[in-house]
Design a protein around this motif. Structure first.
Motif, PDB file in Angstrom:
ATOM      1  N   GLN A 150       0.838  -1.204   0.000  1.00  0.00           N
ATOM      2  CA  GLN A 150       0.000   0.000   0.000  1.00  0.00           C
ATOM      3  C   GLN A 150       0.867   1.246   0.000  1.00  0.00           C
ATOM      4  O   GLN A 150       1.886   1.310   0.688  1.00  0.00           O
ATOM      5  CB  GLN A 150      -0.934  -0.013   1.216  1.00  0.00           C
ATOM      6  CG  GLN A 150      -1.945   1.134   1.179  1.00  0.00           C
ATOM      7  CD  GLN A 150      -3.088   0.960   2.164  1.00  0.00           C
ATOM      8  OE1 GLN A 150      -2.891   0.502   3.284  1.00  0.00           O
ATOM      9  NE2 GLN A 150      -4.303   1.332   1.755  1.00  0.00           N
ATOM     10  N   TYR A 151       0.416   2.214  -0.791  1.00  0.00           N
ATOM     11  CA  TYR A 151       1.160   3.482  -0.926  1.00  0.00           C
ATOM     12  C   TYR A 151       0.798   4.394   0.241  1.00  0.00           C
ATOM     13  O   TYR A 151      -0.355   4.780   0.420  1.00  0.00           O
ATOM     14  CB  TYR A 151       0.794   4.152  -2.252  1.00  0.00           C
ATOM     15  CG  TYR A 151       1.712   5.291  -2.612  1.00  0.00           C
ATOM     16  CD1 TYR A 151       2.985   5.039  -3.133  1.00  0.00           C
ATOM     17  CD2 TYR A 151       1.318   6.615  -2.432  1.00  0.00           C
ATOM     18  CE1 TYR A 151       3.834   6.077  -3.467  1.00  0.00           C
ATOM     19  CE2 TYR A 151       2.162   7.664  -2.754  1.00  0.00           C
ATOM     20  CZ  TYR A 151       3.422   7.387  -3.273  1.00  0.00           C
ATOM     21  OH  TYR A 151       4.259   8.420  -3.598  1.00  0.00           O
ATOM     22  N   HIS A 152       1.790   4.712   1.063  1.00  0.00           N
ATOM     23  CA  HIS A 152       1.543   5.551   2.244  1.00  0.00           C
ATOM     24  C   HIS A 152       2.821   6.325   2.567  1.00  0.00           C
ATOM     25  O   HIS A 152       3.916   5.761   2.535  1.00  0.00           O
ATOM     26  CB  HIS A 152       1.137   4.666   3.438  1.00  0.00           C
ATOM     27  CG  HIS A 152       0.749   5.444   4.655  1.00  0.00           C
ATOM     28  ND1 HIS A 152      -0.371   6.255   4.699  1.00  0.00           N
ATOM     29  CD2 HIS A 152       1.336   5.539   5.875  1.00  0.00           C
ATOM     30  CE1 HIS A 152      -0.456   6.824   5.891  1.00  0.00           C
ATOM     31  NE2 HIS A 152       0.568   6.406   6.623  1.00  0.00           N
ATOM     32  N   ASP A 153       2.662   7.598   2.837  1.00  0.00           N
ATOM     33  CA  ASP A 153       3.827   8.456   3.139  1.00  0.00           C
ATOM     34  C   ASP A 153       4.881   8.388   2.035  1.00  0.00           C
ATOM     35  O   ASP A 153       6.088   8.270   2.303  1.00  0.00           O
ATOM     36  CB  ASP A 153       4.467   8.065   4.484  1.00  0.00           C
ATOM     37  CG  ASP A 153       3.618   8.530   5.671  1.00  0.00           C
ATOM     38  OD1 ASP A 153       2.760   9.412   5.454  1.00  0.00           O
ATOM     39  OD2 ASP A 153       3.815   8.010   6.779  1.00  0.00           O
ATOM     40  N   GLY A 154       4.424   8.412   0.785  1.00  0.00           N
ATOM     41  CA  GLY A 154       5.344   8.520  -0.349  1.00  0.00           C
ATOM     42  C   GLY A 154       6.017   7.245  -0.804  1.00  0.00           C
ATOM     43  O   GLY A 154       6.895   7.271  -1.668  1.00  0.00           O
ATOM     44  N   ALA A 155       5.626   6.084  -0.233  1.00  0.00           N
ATOM     45  CA  ALA A 155       6.267   4.826  -0.658  1.00  0.00           C
ATOM     46  C   ALA A 155       5.311   3.654  -0.453  1.00  0.00           C
ATOM     47  O   ALA A 155       4.374   3.733   0.343  1.00  0.00           O
ATOM     48  CB  ALA A 155       7.548   4.583   0.143  1.00  0.00           C
ATOM     49  N   TYR A 156       5.569   2.563  -1.197  1.00  0.00           N
ATOM     50  CA  TYR A 156       4.783   1.341  -1.008  1.00  0.00           C
ATOM     51  C   TYR A 156       5.376   0.516   0.130  1.00  0.00           C
ATOM     52  O   TYR A 156       6.582   0.302   0.180  1.00  0.00           O
ATOM     53  CB  TYR A 156       4.767   0.503  -2.298  1.00  0.00           C
ATOM     54  CG  TYR A 156       3.722   0.959  -3.289  1.00  0.00           C
ATOM     55  CD1 TYR A 156       2.385   0.591  -3.126  1.00  0.00           C
ATOM     56  CD2 TYR A 156       4.063   1.762  -4.371  1.00  0.00           C
ATOM     57  CE1 TYR A 156       1.412   1.008  -4.023  1.00  0.00           C
ATOM     58  CE2 TYR A 156       3.092   2.185  -5.280  1.00  0.00           C
ATOM     59  CZ  TYR A 156       1.762   1.802  -5.086  1.00  0.00           C
ATOM     60  OH  TYR A 156       0.798   2.224  -5.979  1.00  0.00           O
ATOM     61  N   THR A 157       4.522   0.066   1.054  1.00  0.00           N
ATOM     62  CA  THR A 157       4.993  -0.811   2.143  1.00  0.00           C
ATOM     63  C   THR A 157       4.240  -2.135   2.074  1.00  0.00           C
ATOM     64  O   THR A 157       3.074  -2.193   1.663  1.00  0.00           O
ATOM     65  CB  THR A 157       4.773  -0.181   3.538  1.00  0.00           C
ATOM     66  OG1 THR A 157       3.408   0.228   3.641  1.00  0.00           O
ATOM     67  CG2 THR A 157       5.674   1.006   3.757  1.00  0.00           C
ATOM     68  N   ASP A 158       4.916  -3.228   2.501  1.00  0.00           N
ATOM     69  CA  ASP A 158       4.337  -4.574   2.436  1.00  0.00           C
ATOM     70  C   ASP A 158       3.122  -4.694   3.355  1.00  0.00           C
ATOM     71  O   ASP A 158       3.153  -4.227   4.495  1.00  0.00           O
ATOM     72  CB  ASP A 158       5.370  -5.617   2.885  1.00  0.00           C
ATOM     73  CG  ASP A 158       6.603  -5.600   1.991  1.00  0.00           C
ATOM     74  OD1 ASP A 158       6.504  -5.062   0.887  1.00  0.00           O
ATOM     75  OD2 ASP A 158       7.659  -6.129   2.415  1.00  0.00           O
ATOM     76  N   VAL A 159       2.074  -5.356   2.869  1.00  0.00           N
ATOM     77  CA  VAL A 159       0.888  -5.606   3.699  1.00  0.00           C
ATOM     78  C   VAL A 159       0.728  -7.105   3.949  1.00  0.00           C
ATOM     79  O   VAL A 159       0.570  -7.545   5.073  1.00  0.00           O
ATOM     80  CB  VAL A 159      -0.395  -5.038   3.047  1.00  0.00           C
ATOM     81  CG1 VAL A 159      -1.624  -5.400   3.887  1.00  0.00           C
ATOM     82  CG2 VAL A 159      -0.297  -3.525   2.894  1.00  0.00           C
ATOM     83  N   LEU A 160       0.798  -7.899   2.875  1.00  0.00           N
ATOM     84  CA  LEU A 160       0.645  -9.348   3.066  1.00  0.00           C
ATOM     85  C   LEU A 160       1.272 -10.137   1.923  1.00  0.00           C
ATOM     86  O   LEU A 160       1.526  -9.602   0.845  1.00  0.00           O
ATOM     87  CB  LEU A 160      -0.838  -9.730   3.203  1.00  0.00           C
ATOM     88  CG  LEU A 160      -1.799  -9.493   2.032  1.00  0.00           C
ATOM     89  CD1 LEU A 160      -1.718 -10.592   0.974  1.00  0.00           C
ATOM     90  CD2 LEU A 160      -3.231  -9.430   2.534  1.00  0.00           C
ATOM     91  N   ASP A 161       1.513 -11.423   2.206  1.00  0.00           N
ATOM     92  CA  ASP A 161       1.925 -12.398   1.188  1.00  0.00           C
ATOM     93  C   ASP A 161       0.918 -13.530   1.216  1.00  0.00           C
ATOM     94  O   ASP A 161       0.503 -13.973   2.296  1.00  0.00           O
ATOM     95  CB  ASP A 161       3.320 -12.964   1.505  1.00  0.00           C
ATOM     96  CG  ASP A 161       4.393 -11.899   1.353  1.00  0.00           C
ATOM     97  OD1 ASP A 161       4.476 -11.311   0.271  1.00  0.00           O
ATOM     98  OD2 ASP A 161       5.118 -11.651   2.331  1.00  0.00           O
ATOM     99  N   ALA A 162       0.510 -13.995   0.034  1.00  0.00           N
ATOM    100  CA  ALA A 162      -0.505 -15.049  -0.036  1.00  0.00           C
ATOM    101  C   ALA A 162      -0.077 -16.145  -1.011  1.00  0.00           C
ATOM    102  O   ALA A 162       0.519 -15.861  -2.045  1.00  0.00           O
ATOM    103  CB  ALA A 162      -1.844 -14.465  -0.476  1.00  0.00           C
TER     104      ALA A 162
END
Length: 393
Positions: A150-162
């Motif tokens: 998810q794009y937050h505070d100017g960068a994509y951060t990991d949320v989940l792996d499936a």
């Protein structure tokens, strides 16, 4: 985020329920395009199935309503629906033959091997990106791995792996069908494929050691006996008189049930009930069960080992039962069992079993089984919990 529309195009599914019989008849004629063996099919690479999809919650506010929950976060059940659709599209991309207008394959979800959460909060007003590709293939089954950020505070951060496992079937979804082999192009891809083999072996081992088939281990038997001894009434010293230990709850009192009437709106491209819908309903019931049990809002840690045993037909009565089956520290292990009731024959058939691990930021009661059957549920819950903790390191 037009994944469902793309899937309809690939299989030639109708958007109108009244046309579904005609669409099914047209699909049956595609059987002549099926391969007689896997050797007939060209090998595909991991890049051939690689997909990137965007859910623009940040840039398209009109989409948010569908995904928003009352805690001002994203409804995880909706994410499960999207992951299921994406996994199917990844597998169709792997098996796509551009010379055919429509795919003769019916690709359906066999199981969700694992979903590991990397982050607790999913923002309702920030764009989400899904990426994924095929990571392993057998003769008729495919493993697809997906990553969500998810794009937050100017960068994509990991949320989940499936990790999902899909199976290919003929156009009428009656028997298995062959799929393209996978061509590995680098040592990294060979390692990914090898992990798929390990996952397959692990699933076979877990199934072989299932408590529905074999007795618990010596260590597990000792644990069950100690749970039993903890509930004996010291005054009567009787097998029948049981007392609930402090800060505990009987397993019998940690249940929740639900019912769904399966309407055509929830159908998949093959006119059965969409697997993602079943996952969403099971997750929401499991979450509510954990919430009521803990007296606080639970956070999802992992989804583990969802098996799709039977397709659910439109018009079915779907019974869902959720059970808190194991607790450890601040963690709650919930099992949701779904079955279809045929009102005419009164027959019950299990369709799915789901396993969810939640975390709560407060003290929770210990769950205590009374019967032997409940003790087996407790041990099964403990096995799933231990596996989740191992995989998260």
């Amino acid at each position: 985020f037009n994944i469902r529309n793309r899937l309809r195009e690939i299989v030639g599914a109708s958007t109108n329920w009244k046309d579904h019989q005609q669409a099914l008849a047209e699909r049956a004629s595609l059987s002549q395009n099926l391969a007689k063996s896997q050797d007939e099919l060209p090998a595909k690479t991991m890049k051939d199935s690689a997909i990137e999809a965007h859910l623009p919650l940040g840039t398209q506010p009109a989409l948010r309503e569908k995904y928003l929950n009352y805690h001002n976060s994203v409804r995880f059940g909706r994410i499960l629906e999207d992951l299921d659709s994406l996994a199917v599209l990844i597998c169709y991309s792997h098996t796509w033959n551009k010379e055919l207008k429509r795919s003769p394959l019916s690709i359906v979800t066999a199981l969700v091997d694992k979903i590991d959460m990397r982050k607790n909060i999913i923002y309702p007003d920030c764009d989400i990106k899904f990426t994924g590709h095929v990571t392993w293939v057998g003769k008729t089954s495919i493993e697809a791995k997906m990553h969500m950020s998810q794009y937050h505070d100017g960068a994509y951060t990991d949320v989940l792996d499936a990790t999902f496992v899909m199976v290919a079937r003929d156009p009428e979804n009656k028997r298995a069908a062959f799929i393209n082999p996978l061509k590995l192009e680098s040592p990294e891809e060979e390692a990914i494929f090898q992990q798929g083999e390990i996952n397959k072996m692990r699933r076979v081992e877990l199934s072989t050691a299932s408590l529905l088939k074999v007795a618990p281990t010596a260590e597990e038997r000792t644990l069950v006996h100690s749970l039993f001894l903890n509930t004996l009434d010291t005054r009567t010293v009787s097998f029948r008189s049981r007392v609930l230990p402090p800060n505990s709850m009987w397993m019998e009192d940690a249940k929740m049930k639900g019912l769904e009437i399966c309407h055509p709106q929830e159908r998949n491209i093959f006119n059965r009930i969409f697997g993602g819908f079943l996952m969403r309903k099971a997750y929401e019931l499991g979450w509510a069960n954990a919430c009521a049990f803990a007296g606080g809002r639970p956070t999802l840690v992992a989804v583990d080992d969802i098996v799709f045993r039977k397709p659910v037909e439109i018009g079915s009565l779907l019974l869902l039962s959720s059970q808190v089956c194991y607790t450890e520290g601040i963690h709650i292990q919930v099992r949701v069992h779904t079955e279809v009731l045929d009102p005419l024959t009164r027959q019950h058939n299990t369709t799915n079993v789901f396993h969810f691990t939640f975390r709560v930021e407060k003290d929770i009661p210990a769950i205590v089984p009374q019967s032997y059957g409940e003790s087996m549920l407790y041990l099964d819950g403990k096995r799933h919990f231990d596996e989740t903790m191992r995989s998260q390191g």
